[in-house]
Scaffold this motif. Structure first.
Motif, mmCIF file in Angstrom:
data_model
loop_
_atom_site.group_PDB
_atom_site.id
_atom_site.type_symbol
_atom_site.label_atom_id
_atom_site.label_comp_id
_atom_site.label_asym_id
_atom_site.label_seq_id
_atom_site.Cartn_x
_atom_site.Cartn_y
_atom_site.Cartn_z
ATOM 1 N N SER A 97 0.820 -1.214 0.000
ATOM 2 C CA SER A 97 0.000 0.000 0.000
ATOM 3 C C SER A 97 0.853 1.262 0.000
ATOM 4 N N GLN A 98 0.398 2.232 -0.758
ATOM 5 C CA GLN A 98 1.087 3.515 -0.864
ATOM 6 C C GLN A 98 0.157 4.636 -0.401
ATOM 7 N N LEU A 99 0.760 5.749 0.006
ATOM 8 C CA LEU A 99 -0.037 6.875 0.498
ATOM 9 C C LEU A 99 -1.055 7.323 -0.556
ATOM 10 N N GLY A 100 -0.673 7.212 -1.809
ATOM 11 C CA GLY A 100 -1.568 7.611 -2.887
ATOM 12 C C GLY A 100 -2.767 6.691 -3.079
ATOM 13 N N ASP A 101 -2.780 5.595 -2.366
ATOM 14 C CA ASP A 101 -3.940 4.700 -2.441
ATOM 15 C C ASP A 101 -5.076 5.181 -1.545
ATOM 16 N N THR A 102 -4.818 6.180 -0.731
ATOM 17 C CA THR A 102 -5.870 6.735 0.128
ATOM 18 C C THR A 102 -6.993 7.275 -0.733
ATOM 19 N N ALA A 103 -8.195 6.733 -0.538
ATOM 20 C CA ALA A 103 -9.333 7.088 -1.396
ATOM 21 C C ALA A 103 -10.568 6.323 -0.944
ATOM 22 N N MET A 104 -11.680 6.678 -1.570
ATOM 23 C CA MET A 104 -12.892 5.849 -1.467
ATOM 24 C C MET A 104 -12.816 4.803 -2.572
ATOM 25 N N TYR A 105 -13.173 3.581 -2.236
ATOM 26 C CA TYR A 105 -13.177 2.510 -3.223
ATOM 27 C C TYR A 105 -14.601 1.994 -3.383
ATOM 28 N N PHE A 106 -15.050 1.958 -4.636
ATOM 29 C CA PHE A 106 -16.399 1.506 -4.938
ATOM 30 C C PHE A 106 -16.348 0.221 -5.755
ATOM 31 N N CYS A 107 -17.147 -0.722 -5.352
ATOM 32 C CA CYS A 107 -17.354 -1.952 -6.098
ATOM 33 C C CYS A 107 -18.589 -1.758 -6.982
ATOM 34 N N ALA A 108 -18.543 -2.252 -8.207
ATOM 35 C CA ALA A 108 -19.675 -2.052 -9.112
ATOM 36 C C ALA A 108 -19.956 -3.320 -9.917
ATOM 37 N N PHE A 109 -21.230 -3.526 -10.183
ATOM 38 C CA PHE A 109 -21.725 -4.661 -10.972
ATOM 39 C C PHE A 109 -22.319 -4.118 -12.263
ATOM 40 N N MET A 110 -22.050 -4.773 -13.372
ATOM 41 C CA MET A 110 -22.619 -4.336 -14.654
ATOM 42 C C MET A 110 -23.189 -5.528 -15.402
ATOM 43 N N LYS A 111 -24.386 -5.304 -15.937
ATOM 44 C CA LYS A 111 -25.032 -6.328 -16.758
ATOM 45 C C LYS A 111 -25.616 -5.635 -17.976
ATOM 46 N N ALA A 112 -25.448 -6.253 -19.136
ATOM 47 C CA ALA A 112 -26.025 -5.715 -20.363
ATOM 48 C C ALA A 112 -27.383 -6.343 -20.612
ATOM 49 N N TYR A 113 -28.365 -5.513 -20.908
ATOM 50 C CA TYR A 113 -29.715 -5.984 -21.223
ATOM 51 C C TYR A 113 -30.127 -5.361 -22.549
ATOM 52 N N SER A 114 -30.141 -6.147 -23.613
ATOM 53 C CA SER A 114 -30.557 -5.710 -24.950
ATOM 54 C C SER A 114 -30.303 -4.224 -25.190
ATOM 55 N N GLY A 115 -29.039 -3.868 -25.181
ATOM 56 C CA GLY A 115 -28.659 -2.500 -25.510
ATOM 57 C C GLY A 115 -28.580 -1.562 -24.339
ATOM 58 N N THR A 116 -29.033 -1.994 -23.186
ATOM 59 C CA THR A 116 -28.924 -1.151 -21.995
ATOM 60 C C THR A 116 -27.901 -1.755 -21.049
ATOM 61 N N TYR A 117 -27.082 -0.899 -20.453
ATOM 62 C CA TYR A 117 -26.048 -1.374 -19.539
ATOM 63 C C TYR A 117 -26.366 -0.861 -18.141
ATOM 64 N N LYS A 118 -26.628 -1.782 -17.244
ATOM 65 C CA LYS A 118 -26.993 -1.399 -15.880
ATOM 66 C C LYS A 118 -25.774 -1.518 -14.978
ATOM 67 N N TYR A 119 -25.431 -0.420 -14.354
ATOM 68 C CA TYR A 119 -24.353 -0.406 -13.373
ATOM 69 C C TYR A 119 -24.961 -0.193 -11.988
ATOM 70 N N ILE A 120 -24.586 -1.045 -11.048
ATOM 71 C CA ILE A 120 -25.004 -0.894 -9.658
ATOM 72 C C ILE A 120 -23.747 -0.742 -8.820
#
Lengths: 115, 116
Positions: free
Chosen positions: B82-105
């Protein structure tokens, strides 16, 4: 430019005023997303544009919120009659819009403060 | 509906040590994508790493690697050295494609502080 840009970076407005937030996606990206990030919260999906298809507006919190995307590129998010609870950082992201390579790239956000 | 849960609101780690951020998700889909994003104090969200659900091999990007357990619906992020520059908020995200639409949660995030 090389990345997603947003303007203004900060906006302070009075309750009841309308505001417009702008997003310039990465060139060639067909998909564009707007999110709202309230203090200490995760990302709340607002609206999604994909090419020339009708946008997915399922995340817009009220009819005071609207967005458009002109020419498949620049997008504007408009909030009418702003309320204090609208204060947040508004993030825009774009992606290629292709399943196998779809990854979002985010802009720096616009911090909106409603007094 | 899909959900993403990050159960650690805040974490800290000593510089040069290793830290693991947890993420679990709920979906009935079999094909999807998972991401970790980093948001430093400057506010710009940066993609850290991406994993395709159909790939069994865990993704790695330099000091960042994931432990993807599809059956358990778990997607943790390991930061080595780990480095000092790693200090941050970290977000986990899920993505699924549905017939042309991309849902990110997105999850609600983990605030990581790297201590000198």
């Amino acid at each position: 430019g090389a990345g997603v840009s947003q303007s203004p970076s900060n906006k302070v407005t009075e309750k009841g005023k309308d505001v417009e937030l702008r997003c310039d996606p990465i060139s060639g990206h067909t998909a564009l997303y707007w999110y709202r990030q309230s203090l200490g919260q995760g990302l709340e999906f607002l609206i999604y544009f994909q090419g020339n298809s009708a946008p997915d507006k399922s995340g817009l919190p009220s009819d005071r919120f609207s967005a458009e995307r002109t020419g498949g590129s620049v997008s504007t998010l408009t909030i009418q009659r702003t309320q204090q609870e609208d204060s947040a950082v508004y993030l825009c992201a774009s992606s290629l819009g292709q399943t196998s390579t779809d990854t979002q790239y985010f802009g720096p956000g616009t911090r909106l403060t409603v007094l | 509906a899909q959900t993403v849960t990050q159960s650690q609101p805040e974490m800290s780690v000593q510089e040069a040590e290793t830290v693991t951020l947890s993420c679990t998700y709920d979906t009935s889909e079999s094909n999807y994508y998972l991401f970790w994003y980093k948001q430093p104090p400057s506010r710009q969200m940066i993609l850290v790493i991406r994993q395709e659900a159909y790939k069994q091999q865990n993704a790695t990007e330099n000091r960042f690697s994931v432990n993807f357990q599809k059956a358990a619906k778990s997607f943790s992020l390991k930061i080595s050295d780990s480095q000092l520059g790693d200090t941050a908020m970290y977000f986990c995200a899920f993505m699924k494609a549905y017939s042309g639409t991309y849902k990110y949660i997105f999850g609600t995030g983990t605030r990581l502080k790297v201590l000198a």
